[in-house]
Design an enzyme around this catalytic site. Sequence first.
Site, PDB file in Angstrom:
ATOM      1  N   THR A  45      -3.443   1.309   4.822  1.00 54.36           N
ATOM      2  CA  THR A  45      -2.410   1.012   3.876  1.00 54.36           C
ATOM      3  C   THR A  45      -2.817  -0.639   3.409  1.00 54.36           C
ATOM      4  O   THR A  45      -2.716  -0.598   2.258  1.00 54.36           O
ATOM      5  CB  THR A  45      -1.030   1.266   4.499  1.00 54.36           C
ATOM      6  OG1 THR A  45      -0.948   2.589   4.948  1.00 54.36           O
ATOM      7  CG2 THR A  45      -0.241   1.063   3.397  1.00 54.36           C
ATOM      8  N   CYS A  46      -3.319  -1.250   4.405  1.00 51.94           N
ATOM      9  CA  CYS A  46      -3.342  -2.714   3.713  1.00 51.94           C
ATOM     10  C   CYS A  46      -4.668  -2.919   2.790  1.00 51.94           C
ATOM     11  O   CYS A  46      -4.621  -3.600   1.765  1.00 51.94           O
ATOM     12  CB  CYS A  46      -3.758  -3.692   4.999  1.00 51.94           C
ATOM     13  SG  CYS A  46      -2.250  -3.803   6.205  1.00 51.94           S
ATOM     14  N   THR A  47      -5.738  -1.894   3.127  1.00 57.01           N
ATOM     15  CA  THR A  47      -6.846  -1.859   2.045  1.00 57.01           C
ATOM     16  C   THR A  47      -6.222  -1.224   0.820  1.00 57.01           C
ATOM     17  O   THR A  47      -6.573  -1.933  -0.138  1.00 57.01           O
ATOM     18  CB  THR A  47      -7.595  -1.090   2.882  1.00 57.01           C
ATOM     19  OG1 THR A  47      -8.325  -1.743   4.216  1.00 57.01           O
ATOM     20  CG2 THR A  47      -9.171  -1.036   2.135  1.00 57.01           C
TER      21      THR A  47
END
Length: 153
Positions: free
Chosen positions: A44-46
Amino acid sequence: MLLQPGSPAPQFTLVSSALKEVSLADFKGKKVVLHFFPMAFTGTCTTQLCTMRDNFGYYDGLNAAILGISVDSPFTLTKFKEENNYQFDLLSDFNKEISTAYGAIYEQFVFGLKGVSKRAAFVIDEEQNIVYAEVLEVATDLPDFAAIAAVVK
């Protein structure tokens, strides 16, 4: 406590993915989009940062800067930025002071980890006041990119 629009943005100086100090004060006179994220190299961060990367052109000519912040080390962020071709700096809040000041920190996270940045987005105006604040409790949720873009415009 969530920072509210109209509040002064907490000031900071952090080490960037370029291994240089970056201060919020460096951007006075510009809008700043801050993206807090829990951990580099996670799904999700990516997605969050790649969305900003892929829409980076939208911010051209809007007198705005984008910064990503996590509690990862600056060395981890250097590699993360390099592998994903981000055009903006990633800042290390390794000591967790800025995530805490912005109300964007998990006291308890997955695997018993403590002091991890929450996913959050803030827009700071040219006078260094908060004009948009979104702190997400669920780490797999993404910020409202359309709302962020509308505030920057």
